[in-house]
Design a protein around this motif. Sequence first.
Motif, mmCIF file in Angstrom:
data_model
loop_
_atom_site.group_PDB
_atom_site.id
_atom_site.type_symbol
_atom_site.label_atom_id
_atom_site.label_comp_id
_atom_site.label_asym_id
_atom_site.label_seq_id
_atom_site.Cartn_x
_atom_site.Cartn_y
_atom_site.Cartn_z
ATOM 1 N N LEU A 153 0.825 -1.210 0.000
ATOM 2 C CA LEU A 153 0.000 0.000 0.000
ATOM 3 C C LEU A 153 0.859 1.260 0.000
ATOM 4 N N VAL A 154 1.944 1.251 0.792
ATOM 5 C CA VAL A 154 2.844 2.405 0.781
ATOM 6 C C VAL A 154 3.472 2.576 -0.600
ATOM 7 N N TRP A 155 3.931 1.469 -1.172
ATOM 8 C CA TRP A 155 4.547 1.504 -2.500
ATOM 9 C C TRP A 155 3.544 2.030 -3.528
ATOM 10 N N TRP A 156 2.339 1.465 -3.504
ATOM 11 C CA TRP A 156 1.294 1.857 -4.448
ATOM 12 C C TRP A 156 0.927 3.329 -4.295
ATOM 13 N N THR A 157 0.780 3.775 -3.049
ATOM 14 C CA THR A 157 0.450 5.180 -2.798
ATOM 15 C C THR A 157 1.538 6.104 -3.319
ATOM 16 N N GLY A 158 2.804 5.740 -3.055
ATOM 17 C CA GLY A 158 3.907 6.586 -3.503
ATOM 18 C C GLY A 158 3.956 6.719 -5.010
ATOM 19 N N ASP A 159 3.818 5.594 -5.733
ATOM 20 C CA ASP A 159 3.835 5.650 -7.191
ATOM 21 C C ASP A 159 2.631 6.408 -7.737
ATOM 22 N N ALA A 160 1.453 6.163 -7.147
ATOM 23 C CA ALA A 160 0.242 6.841 -7.613
ATOM 24 C C ALA A 160 0.343 8.352 -7.411
ATOM 25 N N MET A 161 0.872 8.772 -6.277
ATOM 26 C CA MET A 161 1.025 10.197 -6.031
ATOM 27 C C MET A 161 2.046 10.823 -6.978
ATOM 28 N N CYS A 233 -1.192 23.529 -7.445
ATOM 29 C CA CYS A 233 -1.887 23.486 -6.159
ATOM 30 C C CYS A 233 -2.089 22.042 -5.709
ATOM 31 N N SER A 234 -2.427 21.167 -6.649
ATOM 32 C CA SER A 234 -2.595 19.752 -6.312
ATOM 33 C C SER A 234 -1.284 19.155 -5.808
ATOM 34 N N LEU A 235 -0.177 19.498 -6.450
ATOM 35 C CA LEU A 235 1.128 19.011 -5.997
ATOM 36 C C LEU A 235 1.426 19.473 -4.582
ATOM 37 N N CYS A 236 1.110 20.733 -4.285
ATOM 38 C CA CYS A 236 1.356 21.276 -2.943
ATOM 39 C C CYS A 236 0.517 20.537 -1.901
ATOM 40 N N VAL A 237 -0.759 20.334 -2.186
ATOM 41 C CA VAL A 237 -1.654 19.671 -1.235
ATOM 42 C C VAL A 237 -1.223 18.229 -0.996
ATOM 43 N N CYS A 238 -0.917 17.508 -2.077
ATOM 44 C CA CYS A 238 -0.522 16.101 -1.939
ATOM 45 C C CYS A 238 0.781 15.969 -1.156
ATOM 46 N N THR A 239 1.729 16.867 -1.393
ATOM 47 C CA THR A 239 3.007 16.802 -0.683
ATOM 48 C C THR A 239 2.827 17.034 0.813
ATOM 49 N N VAL A 240 2.052 18.053 1.156
ATOM 50 C CA VAL A 240 1.825 18.349 2.576
ATOM 51 C C VAL A 240 1.054 17.209 3.245
ATOM 52 N N THR A 241 0.068 16.645 2.527
ATOM 53 C CA THR A 241 -0.714 15.539 3.087
ATOM 54 C C THR A 241 0.161 14.327 3.375
ATOM 55 N N ILE A 242 1.035 13.993 2.437
ATOM 56 C CA ILE A 242 1.912 12.836 2.620
ATOM 57 C C ILE A 242 2.905 13.084 3.752
ATOM 58 N N HIS A 263 -6.144 6.091 3.440
ATOM 59 C CA HIS A 263 -6.776 7.397 3.590
ATOM 60 C C HIS A 263 -6.056 8.455 2.755
ATOM 61 N N VAL A 264 -4.738 8.413 2.802
ATOM 62 C CA VAL A 264 -3.966 9.380 2.014
ATOM 63 C C VAL A 264 -4.219 9.187 0.522
ATOM 64 N N GLN A 265 -4.232 7.922 0.085
ATOM 65 C CA GLN A 265 -4.468 7.628 -1.321
ATOM 66 C C GLN A 265 -5.832 8.147 -1.767
ATOM 67 N N ALA A 266 -6.862 7.895 -0.969
ATOM 68 C CA ALA A 266 -8.209 8.332 -1.338
ATOM 69 C C ALA A 266 -8.296 9.856 -1.386
ATOM 70 N N TYR A 267 -7.723 10.512 -0.389
ATOM 71 C CA TYR A 267 -7.804 11.975 -0.339
ATOM 72 C C TYR A 267 -7.018 12.620 -1.473
ATOM 73 N N ASP A 268 -5.773 12.186 -1.655
ATOM 74 C CA ASP A 268 -4.944 12.789 -2.697
ATOM 75 C C ASP A 268 -5.470 12.465 -4.092
ATOM 76 N N ALA A 269 -6.039 11.288 -4.286
ATOM 77 C CA ALA A 269 -6.646 10.963 -5.578
ATOM 78 C C ALA A 269 -7.834 11.878 -5.852
#
Length: 335
Positions: A153-161, A233-242, A263-269
Amino acid sequence: MRPLPPAARWCLIVLGVTVCYFATARIGIQWAIVREQISPLWPAAGVALATPMLLGPRFWPGIFLGALLTNIALGPSLGTVLVISAGNTAGPMVAYAVMRRLGFRNELDRLPDAVLLVVVGAIGGTAVSAVMGTGVLVFGGALSPGDFWATALVWWTGDAMGVLTITPLLLLAPRFHMPKRVPLIRWGEAAALALFGLGTAVLASTTTPKLFVVFPVLIWAALRFRQAGALLCSLCVCTVTIFAAIRGLGPYGSYELATRMLHVQAYDATVGLTALTLSTIVLQRDRATAEITDAWRQITEMVDMIAPRQSLRSAITQHNEDEAQAACASRKWSR
């Protein structure tokens, strides 16, 4: 200057892709939370997917070599590193093939393109890399079987982000042109957007009820600054969230690693899809407005061209009628 032979040009481009992948991978490793190798934000995945889209699929060795150079120092063995590198290459190449098959266009000027990038590129293709990489680590004894899902899940989230935040910006870069004259008030609005974007991203990472404060800023960015503003803006939000998820801050601190990453994956997606969708819709509106304006201009020019001819034709017709009436009157008088 003589142009480079095709083989030399291919080698140079592959070398450039390798360097870009390695550099962005080193950035991602700074956030690694599993084995100092698996990060919840992996910008290199965005570079990997953008490579076949912008340059063509024949430059895939650059992705493989970049992944190999990144992972070879992290281990645990050469065979494992080769499989991980193969997975890092296969994931984006499979996503690229499926997206092209479904009609994806690099311009990201249609709503289906944005959906394909999120669903196939950021969610589907990255799962290939995550499963292959985590599986070989478990098979090689570097991870216990019980850690498979949390690590995947961590790997998948990192690549997806990485795909959600980096790939759209790279696809936009060849078409981006800095305006020659930008009013001072426009620079002020951009600075205010950057300030509010960062502030709301930090605020959203404090408590769950504040997660949604970023969306008005995304709407502002999409309406006023189109794709470039919304994606940044999306990049900024995703970076801070992660970053908050890694530190266990705000709404993510009370969950286990696997649940936290979901949760992070769902929110950032959601944030990424919102930014892409809004900016694409605004782009479609601008294009439709431009087409209507161009059609109106063409109609006006045609009317301007037809009007003098119509006036001349009316004058000739009137002249002929006058001559006919005069001739008829002359014949009556002669009788």
